[in-house]
Design an enzyme around this catalytic site. Structure first.
Site, PDB file in Angstrom:
ATOM      1  N   TYR A 140       0.819  -1.218   0.000  1.00  0.00           N
ATOM      2  CA  TYR A 140       0.000   0.000   0.000  1.00  0.00           C
ATOM      3  C   TYR A 140       0.847   1.260   0.000  1.00  0.00           C
ATOM      4  O   TYR A 140       0.354   2.351  -0.273  1.00  0.00           O
ATOM      5  CB  TYR A 140      -0.961   0.012   1.199  1.00  0.00           C
ATOM      6  CG  TYR A 140      -2.015  -1.074   1.140  1.00  0.00           C
ATOM      7  CD1 TYR A 140      -2.194  -1.842  -0.001  1.00  0.00           C
ATOM      8  CD2 TYR A 140      -2.835  -1.341   2.232  1.00  0.00           C
ATOM      9  CE1 TYR A 140      -3.141  -2.848  -0.052  1.00  0.00           C
ATOM     10  CE2 TYR A 140      -3.794  -2.336   2.176  1.00  0.00           C
ATOM     11  CZ  TYR A 140      -3.935  -3.092   1.029  1.00  0.00           C
ATOM     12  OH  TYR A 140      -4.881  -4.089   0.977  1.00  0.00           O
ATOM     13  N   LYS A 190       3.615 -15.455   2.483  1.00  0.00           N
ATOM     14  CA  LYS A 190       3.560 -16.189   1.211  1.00  0.00           C
ATOM     15  C   LYS A 190       5.004 -16.495   0.823  1.00  0.00           C
ATOM     16  O   LYS A 190       5.479 -16.148  -0.266  1.00  0.00           O
ATOM     17  CB  LYS A 190       2.831 -15.328   0.160  1.00  0.00           C
ATOM     18  CG  LYS A 190       2.507 -16.029  -1.125  1.00  0.00           C
ATOM     19  CD  LYS A 190       1.419 -17.081  -0.992  1.00  0.00           C
ATOM     20  CE  LYS A 190       1.236 -17.810  -2.326  1.00  0.00           C
ATOM     21  NZ  LYS A 190       0.436 -19.045  -2.199  1.00  0.00           N
ATOM     22  N   ASP A 222      -2.764 -18.388   1.865  1.00  0.00           N
ATOM     23  CA  ASP A 222      -3.902 -19.086   1.249  1.00  0.00           C
ATOM     24  C   ASP A 222      -4.454 -20.141   2.207  1.00  0.00           C
ATOM     25  O   ASP A 222      -5.674 -20.302   2.355  1.00  0.00           O
ATOM     26  CB  ASP A 222      -3.524 -19.698  -0.111  1.00  0.00           C
ATOM     27  CG  ASP A 222      -2.115 -20.261  -0.149  1.00  0.00           C
ATOM     28  OD1 ASP A 222      -1.351 -20.018   0.798  1.00  0.00           O
ATOM     29  OD2 ASP A 222      -1.768 -20.949  -1.121  1.00  0.00           O
ATOM     30  N   ASP A 246      -5.333  -6.827   5.791  1.00  0.00           N
ATOM     31  CA  ASP A 246      -6.535  -6.121   5.327  1.00  0.00           C
ATOM     32  C   ASP A 246      -7.601  -7.147   4.934  1.00  0.00           C
ATOM     33  O   ASP A 246      -8.763  -7.070   5.345  1.00  0.00           O
ATOM     34  CB  ASP A 246      -6.130  -5.268   4.110  1.00  0.00           C
ATOM     35  CG  ASP A 246      -7.224  -4.301   3.688  1.00  0.00           C
ATOM     36  OD1 ASP A 246      -8.249  -4.235   4.385  1.00  0.00           O
ATOM     37  OD2 ASP A 246      -7.055  -3.627   2.658  1.00  0.00           O
ATOM     38  N   ASP A 250     -10.992  -8.821   7.449  1.00  0.00           N
ATOM     39  CA  ASP A 250     -12.392  -8.690   7.016  1.00  0.00           C
ATOM     40  C   ASP A 250     -13.076 -10.054   6.993  1.00  0.00           C
ATOM     41  O   ASP A 250     -14.241 -10.195   7.361  1.00  0.00           O
ATOM     42  CB  ASP A 250     -12.474  -8.058   5.617  1.00  0.00           C
ATOM     43  CG  ASP A 250     -12.606  -6.536   5.711  1.00  0.00           C
ATOM     44  OD1 ASP A 250     -12.230  -5.979   6.756  1.00  0.00           O
ATOM     45  OD2 ASP A 250     -13.086  -5.916   4.742  1.00  0.00           O
TER      46      ASP A 250
END
Ligand code: NAD
Length: 355
Positions: A140, A190, A222, A246, A250
């Site tokens: 970001y 990852k 994942d 992020d 959620d």
């Protein structure tokens, strides 16, 4: 005289309604402790000043003891160029105040099991996890842009990069938090593909040596997305990079039944933080007295605990919320057919009565 200065950003959509609830609770539980400076930030600021946050508002955040935020943004400003999006204001505040550690607890209240989308046997096991999201680095904030290749094909790119200091400091906060909980940290990355994740994993293990009492595990992102719905009860503290946090926070929020229940805290090296519900400005509910105020009220509890060393007052708020739910009071997002629907104001009154 008030002891602490709070910068208050109501923002857009349901922001003003839920902040009103949060301030009422704060005034009840800690009277005369706080003074409030209301700042115009987000879409409202774009309308007034043409920017999502003014220099004066940013300075007021820096001069405050903490920031309490409702939510910013909405369809009216969604199509502006990136640097003028309302959310830019939040990225700016996080960066300027160096709030690198975002804490998002996700807990299934036993009385809200029916509101969770999880299969009943999974929901019955319950869960209580803390997602620690790195907040001021990663993709970001990395270099981004567009260019053309030799054939005139447009290429867009965003860059994920982390340095070891950034990883070490978020890892340290995660281990410290785990010490106050069930003493387990799961680091999500990852590392099978991304170099930035390989550094992440390396550094988390180096920092872990300072915390021999904490059990550390690694999980690929994942798999983590899958495990969250398969068996969320396995997690205590999860720590991860900005974008992974992020998305997974959620996902975790939905497992609790409603995004309207979840608070968050963003902290830096010192005590000052920014506290906000994890949901957005819910334009569909704005001005209708329909928003669930509990996420914002619980954000105030986090603020009292982490920034102002008032654990007793924080605990009182958490208890009041729990009792309110136990008595069957529900806003629209968490109600089932057996319970009447309360509005934002009425739900806030029920919490105030329990205090
Ligand atoms: P949202 O979180 O605002 O809403 C998603 C869904 O959850 C909607 O159905 C909404 O009605 C519901 N919801 C959200 N908060 C609720 C509450 N307190 N009580 C009951 N239901 C609630 O996400 P969105 O619709 O993707 O975004 C709306 C706007 O908010 C966008 O402009 C987005 O950019 C902005 N946004 C801001 C923040 C922030 O300020 N931190 C975070 C996320 C999104």
């Amino acid at each position: 005289m008030s002891k602490y200065r709070l910068a208050v950003i109501e923002g857009d959509g349901i922001g003003p309604e839920i902040i009103r609830s949060a301030i009422a609770v704060l005034d009840k539980v800690a009277p005369h402790c706080f003074s409030y400076e209301k700042l115009v930030v987000g879409g409202v600021c774009l309308d007034l000043h043409g920017v999502p946050i003014t220099d004066e508002a940013m300075q007021a955040c820096k001069d405050s003891d903490s920031v309490l935020l409702g939510a910013v943004g909405g369809p009216k400003w969604d199509n502006l160029p990136g640097h003028l999006r309302a959310e830019r204001a939040l990225l700016g505040i996080r960066k300027e105040l160096e709030l690198f550690a975002n804490m998002r607890p996700a807990k299934l209240f036993s009385v809200l099991k029916k509101a969770s989308p999880l299969r009943q046997d999974i929901a019955d096991r319950g869960f209580d996890m803390l997602i620690m999201r790195e907040l001021t680095g990663g993709i970001y904030y990395g270099e981004r842009g567009r260019k053309s290749d030799a054939r005139g094909n447009t290429i867009a790119f965003d860059t994920e990069s982390y340095n070891q200091t950034e990883v070490d400091r978020i890892a340290r906060v995660a281990f410290e938090m785990a010490r106050k909980r069930r003493k387990q940290v799961c680091s999500v990355d990852k590392a099978n593909v991304l170099e930035s994740s390989r550094l992440w994993r390396e550094r988390v293990h180096v920092v872990a040596e300072e915390f021999p009492d904490i059990e550390l595990s690694d999980m690929l992102v994942d798999n983590a997305a899958m495990q969250l719905v398969r068996d969320p009860s396995q997690f205590d503290v999860l720590v991860m990079a900005n974008m992974f946090g992020d998305i997974l926070s959620d996902e975790a929020s939905q497992l609790t039944g409603s995004i309207g229940m979840l608070p968050s805290a963003s902290l830096g090296e010192d005590k000052r933080g920014m506290y906000e519900p994890i949901h957005g400005s819910a334009p569909d509910l704005a001005g209708k007295n329909l928003a669930n105020p509990l996420a914002t009220i619980l954000s105030v509890a986090m603020m009292l605990k982490y920034s102002f060393n008032m654990p007793e007052e924080a605990w009182r708020i958490e208890q009041a919320v729990e009792k309110t739910l136990l008595k069957g009071h529900r806003t629209k997002d968490i109600h089932d057919n057996d319970t009447p629907v309360l509005g934002t104001r009425e739900m806030t009154d029920k919490v105030l009565q329990e205090l």
